[in-house]
Design a protein around this motif. Structure first.
Motif, PDB file in Angstrom:
ATOM      1  N   ALA A  71       0.835  -1.207   0.000  1.00 21.44           N
ATOM      2  CA  ALA A  71       0.000   0.000   0.000  1.00 21.44           C
ATOM      3  C   ALA A  71       0.868   1.254   0.000  1.00 21.44           C
ATOM      4  CB  ALA A  71      -0.909  -0.005   1.216  1.00 21.44           C
ATOM      5  N   LYS A  72       1.935   1.208   0.776  1.00 21.01           N
ATOM      6  CA  LYS A  72       2.829   2.359   0.862  1.00 21.01           C
ATOM      7  C   LYS A  72       3.412   2.693  -0.505  1.00 21.01           C
ATOM      8  CE  LYS A  72       5.473   4.421   4.190  1.00 21.01           C
ATOM      9  NZ  LYS A  72       6.730   4.726   4.703  1.00 21.01           N
ATOM     10  N   ALA A  73       3.826   1.647  -1.216  1.00 26.02           N
ATOM     11  CA  ALA A  73       4.401   1.831  -2.544  1.00 26.02           C
ATOM     12  C   ALA A  73       3.364   2.392  -3.507  1.00 26.02           C
ATOM     13  CB  ALA A  73       4.946   0.505  -3.051  1.00 26.02           C
ATOM     14  N   LYS A  74       2.141   1.862  -3.455  1.00 29.00           N
ATOM     15  CA  LYS A  74       1.113   2.271  -4.406  1.00 29.00           C
ATOM     16  C   LYS A  74       0.573   3.665  -4.121  1.00 29.00           C
ATOM     17  CE  LYS A  74      -0.666  -2.078  -6.154  1.00 29.00           C
ATOM     18  NZ  LYS A  74      -1.570  -3.148  -5.760  1.00 29.00           N
ATOM     19  N   VAL A  75       0.320   3.945  -2.861  1.00 29.65           N
ATOM     20  CA  VAL A  75      -0.276   5.236  -2.510  1.00 29.65           C
ATOM     21  C   VAL A  75       0.791   6.327  -2.446  1.00 29.65           C
ATOM     22  CG1 VAL A  75      -1.722   6.452  -0.824  1.00 29.65           C
ATOM     23  CG2 VAL A  75      -2.050   4.017  -1.219  1.00 29.65           C
ATOM     24  N   GLY A  76       2.024   5.911  -2.154  1.00 30.44           N
ATOM     25  CA  GLY A  76       3.111   6.863  -2.059  1.00 30.44           C
ATOM     26  C   GLY A  76       2.928   7.839  -0.912  1.00 30.44           C
ATOM     27  N   THR A  77       2.382   7.338   0.203  1.00 27.25           N
ATOM     28  CA  THR A  77       2.080   8.227   1.317  1.00 27.25           C
ATOM     29  C   THR A  77       3.322   8.550   2.148  1.00 27.25           C
ATOM     30  OG1 THR A  77       0.712   8.558   3.256  1.00 27.25           O
ATOM     31  CG2 THR A  77       1.474   6.328   2.873  1.00 27.25           C
ATOM     32  N   THR A  78       3.319   9.744   2.707  1.00 32.77           N
ATOM     33  CA  THR A  78       4.391  10.093   3.635  1.00 32.77           C
ATOM     34  C   THR A  78       3.819  10.252   5.044  1.00 32.77           C
ATOM     35  OG1 THR A  78       4.010  12.392   3.064  1.00 32.77           O
ATOM     36  CG2 THR A  78       5.814  11.277   1.915  1.00 32.77           C
ATOM     37  N   LYS A  79       2.532   9.924   5.188  1.00 28.54           N
ATOM     38  CA  LYS A  79       1.901  10.072   6.505  1.00 28.54           C
ATOM     39  C   LYS A  79       2.548   9.100   7.492  1.00 28.54           C
ATOM     40  CE  LYS A  79      -2.467  11.816   4.824  1.00 28.54           C
ATOM     41  NZ  LYS A  79      -3.843  11.542   4.467  1.00 28.54           N
ATOM     42  N   PRO A  80       2.814   9.559   8.711  1.00 33.06           N
ATOM     43  CA  PRO A  80       3.453   8.675   9.687  1.00 33.06           C
ATOM     44  C   PRO A  80       2.564   7.489  10.087  1.00 33.06           C
ATOM     45  CG  PRO A  80       2.806  10.760  10.692  1.00 33.06           C
ATOM     46  CD  PRO A  80       2.549  10.898   9.241  1.00 33.06           C
ATOM     47  N   MET A  81       3.212   6.350  10.310  1.00 29.69           N
ATOM     48  CA  MET A  81       2.477   5.142  10.687  1.00 29.69           C
ATOM     49  C   MET A  81       3.038   4.572  11.974  1.00 29.69           C
ATOM     50  SD  MET A  81       2.316   2.952   7.197  1.00 29.69           S
ATOM     51  CE  MET A  81       1.628   3.632   5.700  1.00 29.69           C
ATOM     52  N   VAL A  82       2.157   4.108  12.825  1.00 33.78           N
ATOM     53  CA  VAL A  82       2.574   3.367  14.008  1.00 33.78           C
ATOM     54  C   VAL A  82       2.016   1.954  13.872  1.00 33.78           C
ATOM     55  CG1 VAL A  82       2.394   3.181  16.509  1.00 33.78           C
ATOM     56  CG2 VAL A  82       2.652   5.424  15.443  1.00 33.78           C
TER      57      VAL A  82
END
Lengths: 290, 382
Positions: free
Chosen positions: B329-340
């Motif tokens: 998902a990170k690769a596809k969405v390209g998000t920079t939002k922090p994740m815990v």
């Protein structure tokens, strides 16, 4: 003695050849549960893990006289499977299947009452007596045998709390999931009665959630009957908005009914300690020094 | 699934339960057609699934055809509590002598259906129950024998009716029970059921909630739900298509977990530490990587989400699958939002390894992770 299942439990698995059914049959066998046969309509005559598979419960019963069944049949056919087990004399039935229509569940429960059978679920992880037997899908390694009885409306939340108990060396006598649906076989009061009779159980953890009033009724029961064993409660859904179904079909606040506040208040007035976070349950139990 | 008033009324009509003369309009032509047929005074009711529709200005009254057309035109352009009005139900106003309540719902403790009736109606049933509890009649339906005409007569008598009126109520109550069973209603109610000034009974408003788990038997409503004419937000609709349980909330911490109870407890723990969850999302048991990726995409598509909390306790769900889903998902969405990420249980080591190699920190305690994500949502991540 343990609650509902013991060494004499001889179970069949309905829906044994499906992905979930076969996967969990293997895990139950490894745990030591006595599974004697499986049933999948159309797959009669085949074998799975050396267990015979039959087309009907009737035939399985002619050959094995089981006294329990665990059901993995898809929702549209699950009520039929449960009625089939009931009509063929099985008195303990665990329904793992979720998304069974209310109308079907009402029908199954009415028949179970008539013949005096016990239904666990639907939409339940099942029941486990740690290190002895399990009729269910819970990950067995997080449980440890001991003296705490757990009854819950939720699966993974039970695992979360059981694992934290196990880490603190607070073993469990029996853990049982009532199921996340609005209509379930057992309720909290039924289970409290079983834990009261069970000499192994020294304290009870009751894990509730928003929706319905089974927790409130349990609190009233504890107060009225002066329940003799300590009870610690946890209620999920303090932050849930009204009118929204929170994953479980049964987890919904209707108008002002079924809120976490109402349940927590009732328990507190019945003298039951209510944990604020899942991790606090073990701490409250440790203070009981049982 | 909540049905619209017009859907509920159409069902009642099928069971010969009287409702006010009326019809549905989605545009001006249909409005005109209806208003020429109907006899004023008229009520024009926005077809939206929000509670408190009347108070929010969703019901207008008109004394003439011209007024009714204006009212319909106005409503079709407005939003009620943020929901656009796509259709209006126009009906003749009825002459009210008395408002009653009659509904059927489920009784969890008794594992059965229950009738609730009252000689006071027109407000929420909980309000009736708290204001005038002595006027509430409860009747538990025996699942073996069902609800029969004589049960209906007994209830009508307790409500103070006799003669022709008792017979008429018998027919209405019995019809409502059959409608409820046939449509798998977890709630079906007439509120108010009006006794008119000429002694007849009319269901002035009707509410039906169809059991979501029985929608496979009622495809027409399932289709309507999926085709978008519903109260669902874009995220909720997308989640439903992907068989994920999602509920939109009003905070800024996106939440994903496995198991309804665990996710609810996660939201509560976030709130306990002073944070505000943006949603509830349960990926269910045994979800593969693709499903987890879809879940992440849905949560991240909500612009209000500032940080994400993934809380997994793996039983039948495997931690390595979750880890792969997160990366996908990170690769596809390209998000920079922090994740815990909190990840424990089945295949935990493998899951942790995958995420750690991708420089995503994994925590073990739910409480610790909740505290961390609340801090991030307030003060930003590193």
């Amino acid at each position: 003695m343990v609650v509902i299942i013991d060494e004499k439990t001889r179970a069949i698995v309905q829906g044994i050849t499906g992905a979930q059914g076969s996967f969990h049959t293997k895990l139950m066998l490894e745990y030591g549960t006595k599974i004697v046969a499986g049933v999948t309509p159309g797959k009669g005559g085949t074998k799975i893990y050396d267990l015979p598979v039959y087309d009907t419960v009737e035939e399985a019963q002619e050959k094995h006289s089981a006294n329990a069944s665990i059901i993995f049949v898809p929702a549209p056919f699950a009520a039929d499977a449960a009625l089939e087990a009931l009509e063929n004399g099985i008195k303990t039935i665990v329904i793992i299947t979720e998304h069974i229509p209310i109308k079907d569940a009402v029908n199954v429960m009415a028949h179970a009452k008539k013949v005096g059978a016990t239904i666990i679920g639907p939409n339940t992880p099942g029941i486990i007596t740690p290190e002895k037997s399990k009729l269910g899908i819970m990950p067995a390694h997080i449980f440890k045998f001991g003296s705490i009885g757990i009854v819950s409306r939720s699966g993974t939340l039970t695992y979360e709390i059981a694992a934290s108990l196990t880490r603190k060396n607070l073993g469990q006598s029996t853990c049982l999931g009532l199921g996340g649906d609005p209509i379930t076989g057992l309720n909290f009061i039924d289970t409290l009665k079983m834990f009261e009779k069970d000499t192994q159980t020294k304290a009870v953890v009751l894990i509730g959630e928003i929706g319905g009033n089974l927790e409130e009724l349990a609190a009233e029961y504890i107060m009225r009957e002066k329940y003799p064993k300590p009870v610690i409660a946890f209620i999920a859904g303090r932050s849930a908005p009204p009118g929204k179904r929170m994953g479980h079909a049964g987890a919904i606040i209707m108008g002002k009914a079924g809120t976490a506040e109402s349940k927590i208040e009732k328990f507190q007035s019945a003298g039951v300690k209510v944990a604020e976070k899942p991790g606090d349950v073990a701490e409250l139990l440790a203070k009981l020094a049982i | 699934m909540k049905l619209f008033e017009y859907e509920a009324k159409n069902i009642l009509t099928k069971y010969k339960i009287p409702t006010p003369n009326g019809g549905l309009a989605t545009n001006l032509n249909q409005t005109r057609e209806l208003t020429t047929k109907l006899k004023p005074p008229l009520a024009i009711k926005a077809q939206v699934l929000v509670a408190g529709r009347g108070k929010a200005g969703g019901i207008l009254f008109a004394n003439s055809t011209a007024e009714a057309e204006k009212a319909a035109e106005k409503l079709l352009k407005t939003q009620i509590k943020g929901i656009a009005v796509k259709s209006v139900w126009i009906e003749e106003k009825i002459q009210i002598k008395k408002e009653l309540y009659f509904g059927i719902t489920t009784d969890r403790f008794n594992q059965s259906y229950i009738v609730i009736a009252s000689t006071v109606g027109g407000m929420e049933i909980e309000e009736i129950a708290s204001k005038t509890p002595e006027k509430i009649i409860r009747f538990l339906i025996n699942p073996h024998s069902g609800f029969h005409s004589f049960h209906a007569r007994q209830i009508a008598r307790k409500m103070g009716y006799a003669g022709n009126q008792l017979s008429e109520l018998e027919r209405i109550f019995e019809g409502l029970y059959r409608a409820g069973m046939d449509y798998d209603a977890e709630l079906i109610e007439m509120n108010p059921l009006v006794e008119t000034t000429d002694g007849k009974f009319v269901a002035a408003d009707a509410r039906i909630i169809v059991d979501d788990n029985a929608l496979f038997r009622h495809q027409e409503y399932k289709n309507r739900l999926l085709e978008g004419e519903s109260e669902l937000t874009p995220q909720e609709a997308e989640a439903m298509k992907n068989d994920l349980a999602y509920v939109k909330l009003d905070g800024n911490i996106g939440v994903i977990g496995n198991g309804a109870g665990l996710v609810m407890a996660t939201l509560d723990t976030i709130q306990y530490y002073g944070g505000k969850p943006a949603n509830f999302l349960d990926i269910g048991g045994g979800a593969p990587a693709e499903k987890i990726a879809t879940a992440l995409k849905i949560v991240l598509s909500d612009p209000k989400v500032k940080a994400l909390f993934v809380n997994i306790l793996g039983g039948i769900t495997r931690c390595d699958e979750v880890a792969r889903g997160i990366l996908e998902a990170k690769a596809k969405v390209g998000t920079t939002k922090p994740m815990v990420i909190r990840l424990v249980g089945t295949n935990e080591e493998e899951g942790k390894r995958i995420l750690t190699e991708a420089h995503i920190h994994v925590l073990e305690s739910m409480e610790e992770a909740a505290q961390r994500v609340v801090e991030i949502s307030k003060y930003g991540g590193k």
